[in-house]
Design an enzyme around this catalytic site. Structure first.
Site, mmCIF file in Angstrom:
data_model
loop_
_atom_site.group_PDB
_atom_site.id
_atom_site.type_symbol
_atom_site.label_atom_id
_atom_site.label_comp_id
_atom_site.label_asym_id
_atom_site.label_seq_id
_atom_site.Cartn_x
_atom_site.Cartn_y
_atom_site.Cartn_z
ATOM 1 N N CYS A 2 0.637 -0.924 0.032
ATOM 2 C CA CYS A 2 -0.316 -0.108 -0.713
ATOM 3 C C CYS A 2 1.042 1.094 0.050
ATOM 4 O O CYS A 2 2.041 1.744 0.781
ATOM 5 C CB CYS A 2 -1.136 0.325 1.286
ATOM 6 N N ARG A 29 4.505 -0.692 -4.513
ATOM 7 C CA ARG A 29 4.100 -0.671 -3.239
ATOM 8 C C ARG A 29 2.736 -1.559 -3.262
ATOM 9 O O ARG A 29 1.960 -1.800 -1.872
ATOM 10 C CB ARG A 29 3.795 0.228 -2.572
ATOM 11 N N TRP A 77 -2.861 -2.302 -1.865
ATOM 12 C CA TRP A 77 -2.140 -3.900 -1.462
ATOM 13 C C TRP A 77 -3.422 -4.541 -0.390
ATOM 14 O O TRP A 77 -3.234 -4.461 0.796
ATOM 15 C CB TRP A 77 -0.414 -4.153 -1.446
ATOM 16 N N ASN A 103 -1.938 2.112 5.392
ATOM 17 C CA ASN A 103 -1.200 1.277 5.146
ATOM 18 C C ASN A 103 -0.386 0.652 6.644
ATOM 19 O O ASN A 103 -0.570 1.180 7.420
ATOM 20 C CB ASN A 103 -0.013 1.970 4.478
ATOM 21 N N GLY A 104 -0.865 -1.045 6.786
ATOM 22 C CA GLY A 104 -0.524 -1.678 7.928
ATOM 23 C C GLY A 104 -1.943 -2.236 8.380
ATOM 24 O O GLY A 104 -2.545 -2.868 6.629
ATOM 25 N N GLU A 476 18.049 -17.626 -5.693
ATOM 26 C CA GLU A 476 17.386 -16.000 -5.540
ATOM 27 C C GLU A 476 17.350 -16.442 -7.671
ATOM 28 O O GLU A 476 16.219 -15.598 -7.878
ATOM 29 C CB GLU A 476 19.211 -15.536 -5.977
ATOM 30 N N LYS A 480 13.725 -15.611 -8.951
ATOM 31 C CA LYS A 480 13.323 -14.138 -10.202
ATOM 32 C C LYS A 480 12.763 -14.559 -11.374
ATOM 33 O O LYS A 480 11.364 -13.876 -11.657
ATOM 34 C CB LYS A 480 14.508 -13.375 -10.763
ATOM 35 N N GLU A 483 8.494 -15.539 -9.308
ATOM 36 C CA GLU A 483 7.553 -13.960 -8.897
ATOM 37 C C GLU A 483 7.330 -13.567 -10.257
ATOM 38 O O GLU A 483 6.365 -12.698 -10.052
ATOM 39 C CB GLU A 483 8.493 -13.341 -7.856
ATOM 40 N N HIS A 499 17.366 -36.273 -3.402
ATOM 41 C CA HIS A 499 16.916 -37.354 -2.217
ATOM 42 C C HIS A 499 14.934 -36.831 -2.537
ATOM 43 O O HIS A 499 14.776 -36.435 -2.071
ATOM 44 C CB HIS A 499 17.367 -36.921 -0.949
ATOM 45 N N LYS A 599 6.550 -4.541 -3.208
ATOM 46 C CA LYS A 599 7.840 -4.193 -3.001
ATOM 47 C C LYS A 599 8.086 -3.913 -1.278
ATOM 48 O O LYS A 599 9.048 -4.896 -0.976
ATOM 49 C CB LYS A 599 8.474 -3.238 -3.044
HETATM 50 C C1 F6R Z 1 12.435 -10.061 -4.126
HETATM 51 C C2 F6R Z 1 12.098 -9.597 -3.329
HETATM 52 C C3 F6R Z 1 11.632 -9.806 -1.652
HETATM 53 C C4 F6R Z 1 11.747 -8.525 -1.012
HETATM 54 C C5 F6R Z 1 11.500 -9.269 0.536
HETATM 55 C C6 F6R Z 1 12.953 -7.985 1.755
HETATM 56 O O1 F6R Z 1 12.343 -9.781 -5.428
HETATM 57 O O2 F6R Z 1 12.278 -8.433 -3.635
HETATM 58 O O3 F6R Z 1 11.535 -11.051 -1.877
HETATM 59 O O4 F6R Z 1 13.704 -9.121 -1.221
HETATM 60 O O5 F6R Z 1 10.540 -8.559 0.324
HETATM 61 O O6 F6R Z 1 12.438 -7.298 1.798
HETATM 62 P P1 F6R Z 1 13.743 -6.104 2.084
HETATM 63 O O7 F6R Z 1 14.572 -6.396 1.528
HETATM 64 O O8 F6R Z 1 13.602 -4.791 1.823
HETATM 65 O O9 F6R Z 1 13.110 -6.986 3.528
#
Ligand code: F6R
Length: 604
Positions: A2, A29, A77, A103-104, A476, A480, A483, A499, A599
């Site tokens: 949000c 966000r 969101w 937001n929250g 990682e 990527k 997601e 396994h 984000k």
């Molecule tokens: C994946 C991604 C999320 C963040 C996670 C932590 O691409 O961006 O998995 O890495 O939400 O976010 P931060 O780093 O802001 O604590």
């Protein structure tokens, strides 16, 4: 999670175009639905809101044409209540005079809703937010004025909130409050802003006040008033001058922020290393004195933490990476005085990470952090925070901040190793040279990623395998792909893949492997052979002259020689970022706004 964007014009100009812009800047966000409320000169409120992305909604509802010199906006969101127009912010009280964006998460929503409905309030949405205007309305009946009703309402809320509020009887003010969810005030020449994050208003001002937990007050043409619920009375908050620039939050000719941010990695790693050098003082002594070291983070940042665990171990420094949301259950009972917790977070606001470091602080452990945002909660709550020089990351999927985080962790352990008499000079030199090689990797692998994405787009699943330092890179890479391209990709320790996971492998099943020329090399080859003999389609990320792995693979991404060490993520992850990006694009998805994601995850 949000985004709030609110603005008051000091010159009585229309603010809707600016609020619209702020919401677009904050769309990372959340983008389930959005709304804006503006107060016109004659005191009428115009609220427009609906489900959809900001641009579509602007076309449909004419956000930018709304008339008035003060307003609040929100991009959602969803947490409580499905994605529909009724649940879209802003929300109002029964009289329509109190208008709120939030937001929250209000955790005691149920009991407050019951309290309010018993007193005759009509709550029309399923959101927790709508409780807030009704609570204020209820306490206004006590006749002590808005501020007093606002304070009382805040004192009843449990959970997390960042709020921006208009009260139509005091229509030259925007009220705000913050607890746990981030909120900043921007101080422009001609406007004041209230927003979830600095990029919202960066194109107009770099001066900001980062609100702290318990802060509440209002902005008006006469200035900014901030009180604090816990200390009681007015508080002074420092005005920061943010070092980010307006260009940093623009696409700069790239079709997506994600691609721009992948391409920015040479500069962002370079800046990060320069900044790390200046900030490292004092950190090494914490590592030396630590009883135990924990690296705590979520998502991509957790994979950086896991990299840290492996990198530290290479030099005999014991640290444990822990997923922030598991911290309490997994290690909470062990944390004690003398432990060092390093919170790693791009946003510095991730609720899971914040809760973990707060627990550690209560146990008297020392909390350090690596964050990208000066003034963020995790930054402020740490004894010492190393700020990365990645600049704002707008694409929802983390890219340049992952490499920046691993660069800081590498630098940290190399400094530690050096102070302990180990010969790491060459590696420190190589680390400093890595930005040039990142450029080479992008240049030499971008077309390959495009090409391979045409094959991958037809697949439903993929494995990403790595071992040792290669494992967090594989994890990682898979995250990527999952997601942003919605291709089910699972990262796995290569040795563990036999396994169970191998059961899924059949003709043409994609297996992405991260192959380093270190002690894991032969074992990686064994895993590749196992997968290949069952029909696996082998994609590898390897050193340029590793002809043996290249021969074993159906497709190879090549990186310069000499990085089969702790610096590996800085190069090896890049082809995997590009592969995910191009697979998302070819599938017709917007990589900057993956579905269901936001984000900055500021809720549990
Ligand atoms: C994946 C991604 C999320 C963040 C996670 C932590 O691409 O961006 O998995 O890495 O939400 O976010 P931060 O780093 O802001 O604590």
């Amino acid at each position: 999670m949000c985004g709030i964007g609110a603005c008051i014009s000091l010159l009585y100009e229309n603010v809707a175009p600016k609020i619209l812009r702020m919401l677009k800047n904050l769309e990372y966000r959340g983008y389930d639905s959005a709304g804006i409320a503006v107060v016109s000169a004659n005191g009428r409120i115009d609220i427009r809101k609906d489900v959809g992305k900001i641009d579509e909604l602007d076309e449909k509802l004419g956000f930018g044409e709304m008339q008035g010199a003060l307003g609040i906006g929100h991009t959602r969101w969803a947490t409580h209540g499905v994605v529909n127009k009724t649940n879209t912010h802003p929300h109002t009280d029964c009289t329509g005079k109190i208008i709120v964006v939030h937001n929250g998460i209000i955790e005691n929503m149920k009991e407050l809703k019951e309290f309010l409905t018993n007193r005759g309030h009509k709550i029309v949405s399923d959101t927790d937010t709508e409780i807030v205007p009704h609570l204020i309305e209820e306490f206004l009946k006590e006749g002590k004025g808005f501020m007093s009703a606002f304070e009382k309402a805040l004192s009843k809320l449990k959970g997390a909130y960042a709020l921006a509020i208009i009260f139509l009887e005091e229509r030259d003010r925007i009220y705000f409050a913050r607890f746990f969810s981030p909120l900043v005030i921007g101080i422009g020449e001609k406007e004041y802003y209230v927003a979830s994050d600095v990029p919202a208003f960066l194109e107009w001002t770099r001066k900001a006040i980062v609100l702290q937990d318990g802060d509440y007050g209002f902005i008006s043409r006469d200035g900014i008033v901030i009180n604090n619920l816990f200390t009681g009375g007015k508080v002074d908050r420092e005005i920061l001058v943010i070092e980010w620039t307006k260009e940093m939050v623009e696409k700069g000719g790239f079709p997506h922020f994600m691609l721009k941010e992948i391409h920015e990695q040479p500069q962002s790693v370079k800046r990060t290393l320069i900044m790390a050098e200046k900030q490292i003082d004092g950190v090494i002594s914490y590592l030396d004195q630590a009883r135990d070291i924990y690296l705590v983070a979520a998502g991509t940042s957790y994979y950086a933490a896991l990299h840290g665990q492996y990198a530290f171990a290479k030099y005999g420094l014991k640290a444990r990476a822990v997923i922030a949301s598991e911290f309490v259950e997994e290690v909470g009972s062990f944390i004690d005085e003398g432990d060092v917790i390093i919170g790693i977070s791009q946003s510095g606001e991730t609720a899971d990470t914040l809760r973990a470091i707060r627990l550690a602080k209560r146990r008297k452990a020392e909390v350090l952090s690596i964050t990208n945002v000066v003034g963020s909660s995790i930054y402020r709550e740490s004894l010492k925070s190393i700020i990365m020089g990645a600049g704002p990351e707008i694409g929802v999927a983390a890219t340049k901040t992952f490499t920046a985080q691993t660069a800081v962790l590498d630098y940290m352990v190399l400094k530690w190793a050096k102070e302990h008499g180990m010969d790491v000079e060459d590696l420190i030199k190589r680390l400093k040279k890595v930005p040039e090689d990142i450029s080479v990797v992008i240049k030499e692998n971008e077309n390959k990623a495009k090409e391979l994405s045409k094959i991958l787009t037809k697949k439903a699943n993929a494995y990403y395998l790595g071992r040792g330092i290669g494992l967090p890179i594989a994890l990682e890479g898979a995250l990527k792909m999952k997601e942003i391209a919605y291709l089910h990709a699972e990262g796995y320790p290569a040795g563990e893949s036999k396994h169970g996971p191998i059961a899924l492998v059949e003709e043409g099943f994609p297996i992405v492997t991260v192959v380093l020329r270190d002690e894991t090399y032969d074992k990686m080859h064994i895993a590749i052979e196992e997968m290949k003999s069952r029909g696996g389609y082998i994609i590898s990320v390897v050193e340029k002259n590793d002809s043996s792995t290249i021969r074993l693979s159906d497709y190879s991404f090549l990186v310069p020689v000499g990085y089969s060490n702790i610096i590996a993520p800085l190069l090896y992850v890049i082809p995997l970022q590009l592969l995910a990006y191009y697979t998302a694009v070819i599938r017709g998805y917007d990589p900057d706004k993956p579905r269901n994601l936001a984000k900055s995850v500021t809720v549990d």
